[in-house]
Design a protein around this motif. Structure first.
Motif, PDB file in Angstrom:
ATOM      1  N   PRO A 131       0.820  -1.226   0.000  1.00 24.42           N
ATOM      2  CA  PRO A 131       0.000   0.000   0.000  1.00 24.42           C
ATOM      3  C   PRO A 131       0.850   1.271   0.000  1.00 24.42           C
ATOM      4  O   PRO A 131       0.799   2.074   0.938  1.00 24.42           O
ATOM      5  CB  PRO A 131      -0.828  -0.133   1.283  1.00 24.42           C
ATOM      6  CG  PRO A 131      -0.069  -1.077   2.151  1.00 24.42           C
ATOM      7  CD  PRO A 131       0.924  -1.827   1.318  1.00 24.42           C
ATOM      8  N   HIS A 132       1.588   1.476  -1.101  1.00 21.74           N
ATOM      9  CA  HIS A 132       2.524   2.603  -1.182  1.00 21.74           C
ATOM     10  C   HIS A 132       1.811   3.942  -1.101  1.00 21.74           C
ATOM     11  O   HIS A 132       2.431   4.968  -0.892  1.00 21.74           O
ATOM     12  CB  HIS A 132       3.294   2.549  -2.512  1.00 21.74           C
ATOM     13  CG  HIS A 132       4.084   1.294  -2.682  1.00 21.74           C
ATOM     14  ND1 HIS A 132       4.609   0.878  -3.876  1.00 21.74           N
ATOM     15  CD2 HIS A 132       4.429   0.340  -1.787  1.00 21.74           C
ATOM     16  CE1 HIS A 132       5.246  -0.275  -3.720  1.00 21.74           C
ATOM     17  NE2 HIS A 132       5.132  -0.626  -2.461  1.00 21.74           N
ATOM     18  N   PHE A 133       0.510   3.924  -1.337  1.00 23.60           N
ATOM     19  CA  PHE A 133      -0.299   5.143  -1.359  1.00 23.60           C
ATOM     20  C   PHE A 133      -0.722   5.593   0.043  1.00 23.60           C
ATOM     21  O   PHE A 133      -1.360   6.624   0.193  1.00 23.60           O
ATOM     22  CB  PHE A 133      -1.543   4.919  -2.240  1.00 23.60           C
ATOM     23  CG  PHE A 133      -2.342   3.703  -1.816  1.00 23.60           C
ATOM     24  CD1 PHE A 133      -3.374   3.818  -0.907  1.00 23.60           C
ATOM     25  CD2 PHE A 133      -2.034   2.432  -2.309  1.00 23.60           C
ATOM     26  CE1 PHE A 133      -4.086   2.703  -0.505  1.00 23.60           C
ATOM     27  CE2 PHE A 133      -2.741   1.318  -1.907  1.00 23.60           C
ATOM     28  CZ  PHE A 133      -3.769   1.447  -0.994  1.00 23.60           C
ATOM     29  N   LEU A 134      -0.390   4.792   1.068  1.00 23.91           N
ATOM     30  CA  LEU A 134      -0.826   5.147   2.437  1.00 23.91           C
ATOM     31  C   LEU A 134       0.332   5.698   3.248  1.00 23.91           C
ATOM     32  O   LEU A 134       1.403   5.094   3.327  1.00 23.91           O
ATOM     33  CB  LEU A 134      -1.353   3.914   3.176  1.00 23.91           C
ATOM     34  CG  LEU A 134      -2.744   3.390   2.852  1.00 23.91           C
ATOM     35  CD1 LEU A 134      -3.059   2.184   3.739  1.00 23.91           C
ATOM     36  CD2 LEU A 134      -3.814   4.462   3.027  1.00 23.91           C
ATOM     37  N   ASP A 135       0.093   6.856   3.872  1.00 21.83           N
ATOM     38  CA  ASP A 135       1.051   7.395   4.830  1.00 21.83           C
ATOM     39  C   ASP A 135       0.903   6.594   6.129  1.00 21.83           C
ATOM     40  O   ASP A 135      -0.176   6.063   6.409  1.00 21.83           O
ATOM     41  CB  ASP A 135       0.710   8.873   5.071  1.00 21.83           C
ATOM     42  CG  ASP A 135       1.732   9.553   5.949  1.00 21.83           C
ATOM     43  OD1 ASP A 135       2.783   9.944   5.407  1.00 21.83           O
ATOM     44  OD2 ASP A 135       1.497   9.663   7.174  1.00 21.83           O
ATOM     45  N   VAL A 136       1.982   6.549   6.911  1.00 19.24           N
ATOM     46  CA  VAL A 136       1.920   5.773   8.154  1.00 19.24           C
ATOM     47  C   VAL A 136       0.764   6.235   9.051  1.00 19.24           C
ATOM     48  O   VAL A 136       0.142   5.434   9.749  1.00 19.24           O
ATOM     49  CB  VAL A 136       3.287   5.791   8.888  1.00 19.24           C
ATOM     50  CG1 VAL A 136       3.691   7.198   9.318  1.00 19.24           C
ATOM     51  CG2 VAL A 136       3.302   4.841  10.062  1.00 19.24           C
ATOM     52  N   SER A 137       0.448   7.534   8.995  1.00 22.68           N
ATOM     53  CA  SER A 137      -0.648   8.058   9.831  1.00 22.68           C
ATOM     54  C   SER A 137      -2.015   7.521   9.371  1.00 22.68           C
ATOM     55  O   SER A 137      -3.000   7.655  10.082  1.00 22.68           O
ATOM     56  CB  SER A 137      -0.664   9.585   9.798  1.00 22.68           C
ATOM     57  OG  SER A 137      -0.910   9.995   8.472  1.00 22.68           O
ATOM     58  N   GLN A 138      -2.046   6.925   8.179  1.00 23.35           N
ATOM     59  CA  GLN A 138      -3.335   6.404   7.667  1.00 23.35           C
ATOM     60  C   GLN A 138      -3.407   4.884   7.768  1.00 23.35           C
ATOM     61  O   GLN A 138      -4.324   4.264   7.234  1.00 23.35           O
ATOM     62  CB  GLN A 138      -3.482   6.794   6.187  1.00 23.35           C
ATOM     63  CG  GLN A 138      -3.501   8.295   5.966  1.00 23.35           C
ATOM     64  CD  GLN A 138      -3.298   8.641   4.505  1.00 23.35           C
ATOM     65  OE1 GLN A 138      -2.466   8.044   3.823  1.00 23.35           O
ATOM     66  NE2 GLN A 138      -4.065   9.608   4.024  1.00 23.35           N
TER      67      GLN A 138
END
Ligand code: BTN
Length: 252
Positions: A75-82
């Motif tokens: 899931p390269h599109f997700l920031d760690v905060s998400q």
């Protein structure tokens, strides 16, 4: 042996089915480090000798009777905060794969346990690696009690215990692959609001008064929401309060 699936776009196109391994999460991690593998790759085994649960617990499962598997996502599109959105999407996929079998009382106990009424039927252990602040790899480990009837822990159940019927493990895995893929694709389209709204509606105790425990004290509260970090929001006598993953537990 379970073969690759035809009905999905990428989940379960490659499946490694082993008779035994320590933990499918660990086996998938090792394979990922040894060779280049595609998103959607699944490792499933009939018996885990050191299955891992949340918070350092062990995951026990009768050999050959249940589903214990791990899925690789990127899931390269997700920031760690998400990252909690991935937990929500996986929980939703599992819920929709099982709901036609269970019919009543299937729910998700926050953060991501699969429950039927007040008994646990399954759990999810997601292990993420990061590149900068973005998710790089997610090993999504799923354990579901399907046909086990003996030696279930007091607060555990299985699909057979609930429905009275033995079920085909491969058929359920196929259902899981399809539904998890759809919710993952929804996540990829960044439909965060819809995912959160659907997830909240599945929660055990959603908008009902329930008892919780914090540091040995029991209190009543109503679940009113989940924030973007995955913290639970409760309406208590003291007003709205948010709690992190290890801060409170449900009194069942
Ligand atoms: C929980 O504690 O609820 C999470 C349980 C996750 C168990 C699964 S079984 C397949 C995968 N491999 C592991 O070692 N753990 C997960």
């Amino acid at each position: 042996m379970i073969k690759s699936f035809r009905h999905t776009l990428f989940v379960g196109k490659e499946i490694l089915h082993l008779p035994s391994c320590q933990s499918t999460n660990d086996t998938l991690t090792q394979i990922m480090h040894q060779q280049s593998i595609n998103e959607g790759y699944i490792v499933i085994c009939d018996e885990q000798t050191q299955g891992k649960g949340q918070r350092g617990n062990v995951w026990l499962s009768a050999p050959g009777e249940n589903l214990t598997f791990s899925l690789l996502l990127k899931p390269h599109f997700l920031d760690v905060s998400q990252q909690f959105y991935l937990n929500m999407a996986i929980s939703l996929g599992i819920y929709h794969a099982l709901v036609d079998y269970v019919r009543m009382d299937l729910c998700v106990k926050w953060p991501n346990d699969i429950y039927v009424a007040t008994k646990k039927m399954g759990g999810i252990l997601i292990e993420n690696t990061l590149r900068g602040s973005m998710l790089e790899h997610s090993i999504v480990g799923i354990g579901l009690n399907i046909n086990q009837m003996k030696e279930l822990l007091p607060h555990a159940t299985s699909l057979k215990a609930v429905t009275g019927q033995s079920l085909d493990l491969e058929e359920i895995l196929q259902q899981l692959a399809g539904h998890i893929e759809s919710y993952y694709l929804k996540l990829k389209k960044l439909q965060f609001g819809d995912i959160k709204a659907q997830y909240q509606r599945l929660l055990l105790g959603w908008q009902c008064e329930r008892q919780f425990e914090k540091e040995g004290k029991i209190f009543s509260a109503v679940i009113t929401g989940i924030d973007d970090q995955g913290r639970i929001e409760l309406k208590t006598k003291q007003g709205l309060q948010r709690f992190g993953l290890k801060e409170i537990s449900f009194v069942l």
